[in-house]
Every structure is written in C-alpha cells, then in structure tokens.
Design a protein around this motif. Structure first.
Motif, PDB file in Angstrom:
ATOM      1  N   GLY A   1     -26.211 -44.025 -34.659  1.00 33.92           N
ATOM      2  CA  GLY A   1     -25.309 -44.735 -34.059  1.00 33.92           C
ATOM      3  C   GLY A   1     -25.891 -45.674 -32.562  1.00 33.92           C
ATOM      4  O   GLY A   1     -25.676 -46.716 -32.171  1.00 33.92           O
ATOM      5  N   LEU A   2     -27.253 -45.438 -32.668  1.00 34.21           N
ATOM      6  CA  LEU A   2     -27.950 -45.767 -31.189  1.00 34.21           C
ATOM      7  C   LEU A   2     -28.693 -47.056 -31.755  1.00 34.21           C
ATOM      8  O   LEU A   2     -30.003 -47.036 -31.964  1.00 34.21           O
ATOM      9  CB  LEU A   2     -29.042 -44.600 -30.697  1.00 34.21           C
ATOM     10  CG  LEU A   2     -28.146 -43.651 -29.842  1.00 34.21           C
ATOM     11  CD1 LEU A   2     -29.132 -42.817 -29.341  1.00 34.21           C
ATOM     12  CD2 LEU A   2     -27.297 -44.302 -28.657  1.00 34.21           C
ATOM     13  N   TYR A   3     -28.033 -48.239 -32.188  1.00 34.46           N
ATOM     14  CA  TYR A   3     -28.786 -49.348 -32.623  1.00 34.46           C
ATOM     15  C   TYR A   3     -28.066 -50.648 -31.999  1.00 34.46           C
ATOM     16  O   TYR A   3     -26.700 -50.553 -31.710  1.00 34.46           O
ATOM     17  CB  TYR A   3     -28.995 -49.457 -34.034  1.00 34.46           C
ATOM     18  CG  TYR A   3     -27.633 -49.524 -34.623  1.00 34.46           C
ATOM     19  CD1 TYR A   3     -27.149 -51.003 -35.010  1.00 34.46           C
ATOM     20  CD2 TYR A   3     -26.947 -48.489 -35.457  1.00 34.46           C
ATOM     21  CE1 TYR A   3     -25.880 -51.025 -35.791  1.00 34.46           C
ATOM     22  CE2 TYR A   3     -25.837 -48.639 -36.067  1.00 34.46           C
ATOM     23  CZ  TYR A   3     -25.224 -49.769 -36.373  1.00 34.46           C
ATOM     24  OH  TYR A   3     -24.266 -50.058 -36.730  1.00 34.46           O
ATOM     25  N   GLY A   4     -28.697 -51.637 -31.813  1.00 34.97           N
ATOM     26  CA  GLY A   4     -28.084 -52.733 -31.012  1.00 34.97           C
ATOM     27  C   GLY A   4     -29.086 -53.536 -30.368  1.00 34.97           C
ATOM     28  O   GLY A   4     -30.108 -53.723 -30.187  1.00 34.97           O
ATOM     29  N   GLY A   5     -28.472 -53.936 -29.037  1.00 35.01           N
ATOM     30  CA  GLY A   5     -29.335 -54.564 -27.990  1.00 35.01           C
ATOM     31  C   GLY A   5     -29.997 -53.780 -27.049  1.00 35.01           C
ATOM     32  O   GLY A   5     -29.960 -52.583 -27.395  1.00 35.01           O
ATOM     33  N   VAL A   6     -30.734 -53.987 -26.081  1.00 38.79           N
ATOM     34  CA  VAL A   6     -31.764 -53.246 -25.420  1.00 38.79           C
ATOM     35  C   VAL A   6     -30.510 -52.303 -24.497  1.00 38.79           C
ATOM     36  O   VAL A   6     -31.253 -51.281 -24.148  1.00 38.79           O
ATOM     37  CB  VAL A   6     -32.581 -54.073 -24.395  1.00 38.79           C
ATOM     38  CG1 VAL A   6     -33.360 -55.095 -25.072  1.00 38.79           C
ATOM     39  CG2 VAL A   6     -31.634 -54.912 -23.382  1.00 38.79           C
ATOM     40  N   SER A   7     -29.429 -52.417 -24.414  1.00 39.40           N
ATOM     41  CA  SER A   7     -28.557 -51.514 -23.562  1.00 39.40           C
ATOM     42  C   SER A   7     -28.562 -50.116 -24.527  1.00 39.40           C
ATOM     43  O   SER A   7     -28.035 -49.255 -23.685  1.00 39.40           O
ATOM     44  CB  SER A   7     -27.173 -52.116 -23.394  1.00 39.40           C
ATOM     45  OG  SER A   7     -26.682 -52.347 -24.799  1.00 39.40           O
ATOM     46  N   VAL A   8     -28.919 -50.202 -25.523  1.00 38.15           N
ATOM     47  CA  VAL A   8     -29.022 -49.041 -26.454  1.00 38.15           C
ATOM     48  C   VAL A   8     -29.927 -47.865 -25.637  1.00 38.15           C
ATOM     49  O   VAL A   8     -29.595 -46.692 -25.764  1.00 38.15           O
ATOM     50  CB  VAL A   8     -29.563 -49.080 -27.808  1.00 38.15           C
ATOM     51  CG1 VAL A   8     -29.961 -47.726 -28.576  1.00 38.15           C
ATOM     52  CG2 VAL A   8     -28.414 -49.918 -28.678  1.00 38.15           C
ATOM     53  N   LEU A   9     -30.976 -48.350 -25.086  1.00 38.40           N
ATOM     54  CA  LEU A   9     -31.805 -47.437 -24.390  1.00 38.40           C
ATOM     55  C   LEU A   9     -31.228 -46.618 -23.094  1.00 38.40           C
ATOM     56  O   LEU A   9     -31.231 -45.301 -22.929  1.00 38.40           O
ATOM     57  CB  LEU A   9     -32.984 -48.034 -23.860  1.00 38.40           C
ATOM     58  CG  LEU A   9     -33.903 -48.708 -24.916  1.00 38.40           C
ATOM     59  CD1 LEU A   9     -35.163 -49.529 -24.303  1.00 38.40           C
ATOM     60  CD2 LEU A   9     -34.422 -47.442 -25.888  1.00 38.40           C
ATOM     61  N   GLU A  10     -30.403 -47.246 -22.476  1.00 37.88           N
ATOM     62  CA  GLU A  10     -29.468 -46.556 -21.431  1.00 37.88           C
ATOM     63  C   GLU A  10     -28.315 -45.618 -22.029  1.00 37.88           C
ATOM     64  O   GLU A  10     -28.147 -44.522 -21.455  1.00 37.88           O
ATOM     65  CB  GLU A  10     -28.686 -47.630 -20.722  1.00 37.88           C
ATOM     66  CG  GLU A  10     -29.792 -48.347 -19.748  1.00 37.88           C
ATOM     67  CD  GLU A  10     -30.393 -47.522 -18.724  1.00 37.88           C
ATOM     68  OE1 GLU A  10     -29.844 -46.564 -18.214  1.00 37.88           O
ATOM     69  OE2 GLU A  10     -31.537 -48.141 -18.193  1.00 37.88           O
ATOM     70  N   ARG A  11     -27.851 -45.977 -23.107  1.00 33.02           N
ATOM     71  CA  ARG A  11     -26.940 -45.124 -23.823  1.00 33.02           C
ATOM     72  C   ARG A  11     -27.649 -44.086 -24.443  1.00 33.02           C
ATOM     73  O   ARG A  11     -27.196 -42.662 -24.216  1.00 33.02           O
ATOM     74  CB  ARG A  11     -26.358 -45.737 -24.979  1.00 33.02           C
ATOM     75  CG  ARG A  11     -25.249 -46.540 -24.651  1.00 33.02           C
ATOM     76  CD  ARG A  11     -24.813 -47.736 -25.754  1.00 33.02           C
ATOM     77  NE  ARG A  11     -24.496 -46.692 -27.057  1.00 33.02           N
ATOM     78  CZ  ARG A  11     -24.670 -47.192 -28.435  1.00 33.02           C
ATOM     79  NH1 ARG A  11     -24.935 -48.622 -28.372  1.00 33.02           N
ATOM     80  NH2 ARG A  11     -24.253 -46.352 -29.250  1.00 33.02           N
ATOM     81  N   ALA A  12     -28.871 -43.998 -24.753  1.00 31.57           N
ATOM     82  CA  ALA A  12     -29.813 -42.891 -25.156  1.00 31.57           C
ATOM     83  C   ALA A  12     -30.299 -41.955 -24.214  1.00 31.57           C
ATOM     84  O   ALA A  12     -29.825 -40.707 -24.387  1.00 31.57           O
ATOM     85  CB  ALA A  12     -31.086 -43.536 -25.887  1.00 31.57           C
ATOM     86  N   LEU A  13     -30.261 -42.381 -23.027  1.00 34.43           N
ATOM     87  CA  LEU A  13     -30.738 -41.660 -21.690  1.00 34.43           C
ATOM     88  C   LEU A  13     -29.282 -40.692 -21.465  1.00 34.43           C
ATOM     89  O   LEU A  13     -29.425 -39.443 -21.015  1.00 34.43           O
ATOM     90  CB  LEU A  13     -30.933 -42.408 -20.768  1.00 34.43           C
ATOM     91  CG  LEU A  13     -32.461 -42.777 -20.734  1.00 34.43           C
ATOM     92  CD1 LEU A  13     -32.742 -43.631 -19.497  1.00 34.43           C
ATOM     93  CD2 LEU A  13     -33.669 -41.904 -20.945  1.00 34.43           C
ATOM     94  N   ARG A  14     -28.019 -41.533 -21.596  1.00 37.03           N
ATOM     95  CA  ARG A  14     -27.001 -40.575 -21.196  1.00 37.03           C
ATOM     96  C   ARG A  14     -26.635 -39.584 -22.386  1.00 37.03           C
ATOM     97  O   ARG A  14     -26.032 -38.576 -22.306  1.00 37.03           O
ATOM     98  CB  ARG A  14     -25.779 -41.730 -21.085  1.00 37.03           C
ATOM     99  CG  ARG A  14     -26.027 -42.403 -19.786  1.00 37.03           C
ATOM    100  CD  ARG A  14     -24.832 -43.197 -19.504  1.00 37.03           C
ATOM    101  NE  ARG A  14     -24.231 -43.953 -20.640  1.00 37.03           N
ATOM    102  CZ  ARG A  14     -24.466 -45.454 -20.659  1.00 37.03           C
ATOM    103  NH1 ARG A  14     -25.307 -45.829 -20.008  1.00 37.03           N
ATOM    104  NH2 ARG A  14     -24.033 -45.880 -21.749  1.00 37.03           N
ATOM    105  N   SER A  15     -26.884 -40.077 -23.627  1.00 34.13           N
ATOM    106  CA  SER A  15     -26.140 -39.138 -24.646  1.00 34.13           C
ATOM    107  C   SER A  15     -27.091 -38.321 -25.605  1.00 34.13           C
ATOM    108  O   SER A  15     -26.746 -37.234 -26.054  1.00 34.13           O
ATOM    109  CB  SER A  15     -25.570 -40.012 -25.793  1.00 34.13           C
ATOM    110  OG  SER A  15     -26.858 -41.029 -26.227  1.00 34.13           O
TER     111      SER A  15
END
Length: 387
Positions: free
Chosen positions: A218-232
């Motif tokens: 589910g970690l795909y899309g715009g560059v904001s995905v990288l911040e989501r990755a660090l959190r999740s």
C-alpha cells in the motif's frame, strides 16, 4: 512454412526506422562520453556460469543456451549486458576509485518480457562503479532522463523503489529468510493474502514484521509515501537509510515528476540492492528506462564493488516516437565523367545525400525525399530544385 517467416516476437527493422535507431545510438553514446563514460563491448555469447553470476532465476529463464563445440561447456546468449559490464570492471579493468562505463549491443530473450515485447533488444546503458553514495544514483538518473529527453520523449515520469526495505524486513527474522523468494513475488504483485498465507506457513514470525510486509503493497503514490513509510514501518537502520536516500534523490531533481512504490523491488534479475527507478511516458506500454543500484554483483568475479546504472531498449524507445522526417537528398545521373564524379564527391563531403541513379532503373525510397537533382548546364554540373 514460408521461408520468410520469423520466430514469434522477432522482427526486421526497415530502412527509416533502422536509420533513426542508429542515430539515437550515436547521439546517446556521444552524450555518455561527454559525461566521462568509457565505451565497452562485451561478447554476445559467454560461458553460462559467468553470464548468470549474481543474478536471479528470471535472467536464467530468459537466457538462450547452446553447447560450445570447442570446449563442450554450456554457453549463454546474453539477455542482459549489465552483469557483463560488472565483470569487465571487476576482473579486467581492476581499477581503484570510480569507473564509468557505457555500452550498446544486442540482447536476446528466450521468452518475451510481456505480450507486447520483442525478444531481441538493442540495449544501451551506462554504469558507475566504485561509489556507494546516493550521489552516483543522482548522476545516473540525471543521465537516464537526459537520454529520453534527447530522443524526444515528452514529459517523462520517474517511479522510485528500494528493494533494501523489503530485504531489511526479511533479514530481521530467520523464519522470513526461508521464504524470501516467494514473499518477494507476493510483495511485487501486491498480493496481501499471499503474504499472509506465506507468513502463516513459516511459523512464528514477529507480528510487527508481518504487519510491515502487509503494509508495503500500500506504500505507493506521491513523494509523501516516504513520510508514511517512516511512520508505519519498523525503525530498522536499513529502512531509515533507504528512505533518506530516496528523499535526498528527489530533492536533488526538483524539475521532475516522481512517484514512489515501495513494493517495487527491482527487476526479476534480482541483483538490485538499493534505489531502483523506472522512467515512464505516454505512448509506451511499459517503462522506457529501468535502472538502479546493484552493489556486490562483481563479487562473483573477485571484487565486490558498489555500482549503479540504467539501460533501455533503443528499438522500443524508437517505436513510440513520432515518425522521423524524411532526409532531403539530391538525385544524380549515372556516368563516369570525371567532372560528374568530382561534383558528386564535393556534395557528399559537404554533408549532402546524393543518390546516383543506375541506368534504366527506377528507385523507391523510404528514407529520403529527393528534392533536388544534379544536372549538366552550360558545361557545368549544378544542383537544381526538382519541379
């Protein structure tokens, strides 16, 4: 069977297209040379164990095999040039520090990559060896983008991934290491039910790692995905470094559109270890360029060197471009008159295309537009427009 039929997914390249492909090859190799890359030309065929060193099963399946009548050993017709260039860097050049190499050559696939792909490709690419920092990745991506822009590809888009994130999760639990190959297929296919089933079969797997594997698709899309990755995702050092490298790369290329897919773990050749990327554009059904970091492939040849690079198929690149305009040419009559021969020679030396017509023959041309002719006027050979 008609003798002129070709095997499936193989095709002849006709004059106008062949000329455009050759012009692209020359322009891109000159581009890479202007960046300090040296040209190498590995052989089309090698011993199979050397050709497949450091690669995954997919490359083996795509490699055509034959028996060498001189040695009796199994040979492979290359399906990818990157491992060959790695061998040249590690075993033949044996340099210290950074080495930049480029190449262009035919590769043959035993089976096509997909229904719309050819089995014979004209692969061109560039590789940087000896630098493990993200700076080399940035340089390689800049060159990949400049390559497609030089070819006339409109609005290229970059898609980033990093197989190191998936591998860091798997390496954190020995139970996952035993099913890594199957897990990688499920993650790449975004198959969450398959991931759950495999983890259940593996036995007692850490719950946070199972959750991380289920999160990756589910970690795909715009560059904001990288911040989501660090959190999740788990706070593993390798994951944090991978995300930081991708953020640094995006910040270094502010003029381009990026998307991120952390379930993208590279090609099936399985040699990528760091940032991987693909360049997409409207008009092509699949990526125009693929590349990424593949540290350590040279270990099989005696030296584990950091490496990053990219490649593309010139035939596929050319097929999606607008038709090339016809080149203007001059028609000249047949003759052995010294003045005529001298006039034709001077025109060609000046860069003109001169087609000398054979006696009694008409001609049909796909590549040239005859807009002028060489005529004898007042005892002199002169170029006049075709009325």
């Amino acid at each position: 069977m008609s003798k002129w039929l070709l095997p499936e997914n193989l095709a002849d390249i006709l004059p106008a297209e062949a000329r455009r492909i050759e012009e692209l090859r020359r322009e891109l190799l000159d581009l890479y040379r202007s960046h300090g890359f040296e040209l190498v030309a590995p052989p089309l065929v090698e011993y199979l164990d050397s050709l497949l060193s450091g690669s995954g099963s997919d490359l083996n399946l795509r490699t055509c095999k034959l028996v060498d009548q001189l040695s009796g050993r199994t040979l492979g017709v290359r399906a990818d040039i990157t491992p060959q260039v790695s061998r040249i860097d590690a075993h033949l050049l044996n340099r210290t520090g950074v080495t930049r190499l480029c190449y262009c050559g035919t590769v043959l696939h035993a089976r096509p990559a997909d229904l719309l792909s050819d089995r014979e490709l004209l692969q061109i690419g560039a590789e940087v060896f000896g630098h493990e920092g993200v700076e080399a990745d940035i340089q390689i991506i800049q060159m990949a983008l400049e390559s497609v822009q030089r070819a006339g590809v409109p609005r290229p888009r970059l898609d980033l991934g990093h197989p190191g994130i998936f591998r860091a999760i798997v390496a954190a639990d020995p139970a996952l290491a035993e099913i890594e190959a199957e897990l990688s297929e499920c993650v790449a296919a975004k198959d969450q039910s398959g991931i759950q089933a495999l983890c259940a079969q593996a036995g007692q797997v850490r719950g946070d790692l199972v959750e991380a594997l289920l999160t990756l698709p589910g970690l795909y899309g715009g560059v904001s995905v990288l911040e989501r990755a660090l959190r999740s995702l788990p706070s593993l050092p390798a994951i944090q470094k991978a995300v930081h490298d991708m953020q640094t790369l995006i910040q270094a290329l502010p003029d381009y559109d990026f998307s991120v897919d952390l379930a993208d773990i590279g090609t099936g050749y399985a040699y990528h270890t760091g940032v991987v990327f693909a360049v997409y554009a409207q008009g092509w059904h699949n990526a125009v360029v693929r590349g990424g970091r593949y540290d350590g492939v040279g270990k099989a040849f005696g030296r584990a060197r950091p490496a990053t690079g990219f490649s593309l198929d010139l035939r596929k690149l050319s097929s999606g471009l607008e038709p090339a305009p016809l080149a203007t040419a001059i028609q000249a009559p047949w003759g052995t008159d010294a003045a005529l021969i001298q006039a034709i020679r001077k025109l060609r030396e000046a860069g003109e295309i001169v087609v000398q017509v054979l006696p009694g023959q008409s001609h049909s041309l796909d590549e040239f537009n005859i807009d002028r002719e060489l005529v004898l006027s007042n005892g002199r050979w002169q170029v006049e427009s075709v009325v």
